[in-house]
Write a protein that holds these residues in place. Sequence first.
Motif, PDB file in Angstrom:
ATOM      1  N   UNK A 146      13.984 -29.764   7.740  1.00 20.11           N
ATOM      2  CA  UNK A 146      15.266 -29.841   8.425  1.00 20.11           C
ATOM      3  C   UNK A 146      15.816 -28.441   8.659  1.00 20.11           C
ATOM      4  N   UNK A 147      16.332 -28.205   9.875  1.00 23.34           N
ATOM      5  CA  UNK A 147      16.862 -26.870  10.182  1.00 23.34           C
ATOM      6  C   UNK A 147      17.980 -26.523   9.196  1.00 23.34           C
ATOM      7  N   UNK A 148      17.981 -25.287   8.764  1.00 24.88           N
ATOM      8  CA  UNK A 148      19.008 -24.858   7.824  1.00 24.88           C
ATOM      9  C   UNK A 148      18.604 -25.033   6.373  1.00 24.88           C
ATOM     10  N   UNK A 149      17.547 -25.773   6.116  1.00 24.96           N
ATOM     11  CA  UNK A 149      17.069 -25.961   4.741  1.00 24.96           C
ATOM     12  C   UNK A 149      15.811 -25.136   4.487  1.00 24.96           C
ATOM     13  N   UNK A 160      22.217 -16.350   7.590  1.00 22.27           N
ATOM     14  CA  UNK A 160      22.672 -15.823   8.882  1.00 22.27           C
ATOM     15  C   UNK A 160      22.127 -14.422   9.165  1.00 22.27           C
ATOM     16  N   UNK A 161      21.295 -13.923   8.281  1.00 22.15           N
ATOM     17  CA  UNK A 161      20.724 -12.585   8.455  1.00 22.15           C
ATOM     18  C   UNK A 161      19.472 -12.709   9.333  1.00 22.15           C
ATOM     19  N   UNK A 162      19.598 -12.328  10.582  1.00 18.50           N
ATOM     20  CA  UNK A 162      18.483 -12.513  11.521  1.00 18.50           C
ATOM     21  C   UNK A 162      17.333 -11.567  11.211  1.00 18.50           C
ATOM     22  N   UNK A 163      16.144 -12.078  11.344  1.00 22.02           N
ATOM     23  CA  UNK A 163      14.951 -11.302  11.011  1.00 22.02           C
ATOM     24  C   UNK A 163      13.808 -11.736  11.911  1.00 22.02           C
ATOM     25  N   UNK A 164      12.781 -10.891  11.966  1.00 23.13           N
ATOM     26  CA  UNK A 164      11.546 -11.297  12.625  1.00 23.13           C
ATOM     27  C   UNK A 164      10.890 -12.386  11.771  1.00 23.13           C
ATOM     28  N   UNK A 165      10.260 -13.334  12.423  1.00 18.81           N
ATOM     29  CA  UNK A 165       9.670 -14.461  11.701  1.00 18.81           C
ATOM     30  C   UNK A 165       8.247 -14.674  12.185  1.00 18.81           C
ATOM     31  N   UNK A 196       8.532 -15.350  16.194  1.00 16.23           N
ATOM     32  CA  UNK A 196       9.807 -15.195  16.894  1.00 16.23           C
ATOM     33  C   UNK A 196      10.370 -13.828  16.510  1.00 16.23           C
ATOM     34  N   UNK A 197      10.797 -13.056  17.498  1.00 14.39           N
ATOM     35  CA  UNK A 197      11.183 -11.673  17.206  1.00 14.39           C
ATOM     36  C   UNK A 197      12.471 -11.582  16.404  1.00 14.39           C
ATOM     37  N   UNK A 198      13.383 -12.538  16.610  1.00  8.77           N
ATOM     38  CA  UNK A 198      14.654 -12.469  15.889  1.00  8.77           C
ATOM     39  C   UNK A 198      15.219 -13.877  15.728  1.00  8.77           C
ATOM     40  N   UNK A 199      15.355 -14.308  14.492  1.00  8.87           N
ATOM     41  CA  UNK A 199      15.888 -15.653  14.247  1.00  8.87           C
ATOM     42  C   UNK A 199      16.587 -15.671  12.892  1.00  8.87           C
ATOM     43  N   UNK A 200      17.726 -16.353  12.829  1.00  6.01           N
ATOM     44  CA  UNK A 200      18.405 -16.544  11.548  1.00  6.01           C
ATOM     45  C   UNK A 200      17.702 -17.677  10.804  1.00  6.01           C
ATOM     46  N   UNK A 276      17.926 -32.453  16.267  1.00  9.11           N
ATOM     47  CA  UNK A 276      18.353 -31.190  15.660  1.00  9.11           C
ATOM     48  C   UNK A 276      17.936 -30.065  16.603  1.00  9.11           C
ATOM     49  N   UNK A 277      18.494 -28.889  16.392  1.00  9.45           N
ATOM     50  CA  UNK A 277      18.213 -27.827  17.361  1.00  9.45           C
ATOM     51  C   UNK A 277      17.875 -26.504  16.692  1.00  9.45           C
ATOM     52  N   UNK A 278      16.702 -26.422  16.087  1.00  8.85           N
ATOM     53  CA  UNK A 278      16.216 -25.112  15.666  1.00  8.85           C
ATOM     54  C   UNK A 278      16.042 -24.211  16.897  1.00  8.85           C
TER      55      UNK A 278
END
Length: 453
Positions: A146-149, A160-165, A196-200, A276-278
């Motif tokens: 689930x998104x956010x988990x 909320x700290x965006x990072x490369x993933x 993904x170059x930048x994602x929280x 849901x919207x990842x």
Amino acid sequence: MKNTRPLTFGLRWRLPATTAVIAGLLAWSETTTTAAPQGGPVDITAYDLTIDYQPGESLLRGSAMITATAGTALDEITLRLRGPEASAVTVNGMAARSFVQNGDENLAISPAKRIAGGTAFRIRVDYEGKPGDGWLPTESGGASAFEGDASAWFPVGDDQDKAEFRLTATAPAGWSVVAVGREERSTEPNTFQWHETEVAPAHLAVSIDRFTVERTTLADGTPVVHAYAPGLRDKAKPLADRTPQILDFLTGRYGPYPFSSAGNVFVHVNEDGPGTSPQTRPVYLGAGSKYMDLLQVVHEQAHQWYGVSAAHRSPEDACLSECFASHSTWMWEESIDGVDLDARFRDIVNARKTDAAFWQNALYKPGERPGFAAYDRGPLALHALHKQIGDEAFGSLLRQWAQQNHQQFVSWPQFEQLAEQISGRDLDGFFQAWFRGTTVPADAYLWPGGSKP
Ligand SMILES: [Zn+2]
């Protein structure tokens, strides 16, 4: 998940899940008054994850390489990991002096050597076990995080700290792994790579199933990946095939699509599973159910602008995501199906005018979530704002909000400010009546712009 229910309101909308609780999750144990990058003592810049998942046993084995910068000297670093247990931890290649995973979710790591402030460092965590809450089993034997988990499946810092993933995932033959971002082809058997170059972390997800995966591109070359769990393709493909049209429509209202990949993931957790919207790729947890329809796809795709790119900072700001995604389906129906939104607005207001319960939850109240009001009253309030400030200002507001706040976490009062700036009007009374109030708006606001019947 527990907070979702179908909502019947003229139309049946699928209620998307409440967006993950984001407030106050910064878990770093060392506090400091020293100015630090990105507002915290540790700024994570990259997650490079390698996982293997065995669906039969629900067993996850993983190795997380986390790259970060210390804002201040660090003797301890705290990550969050729920479910799997850490088995080995290194910091800058040296075994940690100690690491302690407590009963809730914290993984406290003491490096062998103090990390100097202002320096970059790398943590590697090897871990194994059953994923934690939020790792949802699908009816076809797979799972969807689930998104956010994120802490259910890898050690994570601030949501909320965006990072490369980057994710490299293996699964048994016949199974596929679909996450966020661009797909990178692996030469290894049953190995799946996503980048993904930048994602929280709040906007991450991964799903594992016996997927049928279909790949296309948008007109501008943006890669699109649709994944269908067993038995869902017949019902879901006609919806997925509308994605280019939906993204074109939303681009027309909100400006350029915020990301460099797109698609949809269809799984069946249960009949009431929400959309849901990842980031980049919505996940429908009740795909194939009687509730799943095209408007749900429009709603979830709209979140890429309103909810993921321009993301609400705290639960109290959730109207910034849900009011707008819900209102997106109104605009879609007007444009594609010729629905008369003024008539819909009048009908709903007239039906609900004396229904105190309908108005009792504010769409914005500090310290409180708007809850279901965002889905039912949210689009109504935005239509009222449209009538209040007119076509040109409203159109410009929708677009500028999404574009100015690209990849930012934002709060509701900022939106009110931009609305006043763009419209050149004092909207305090209007916002008080429609968004901050808990009773039916006074007639002057209830029927803005001559919308009274
Ligand atoms: Zn939503």
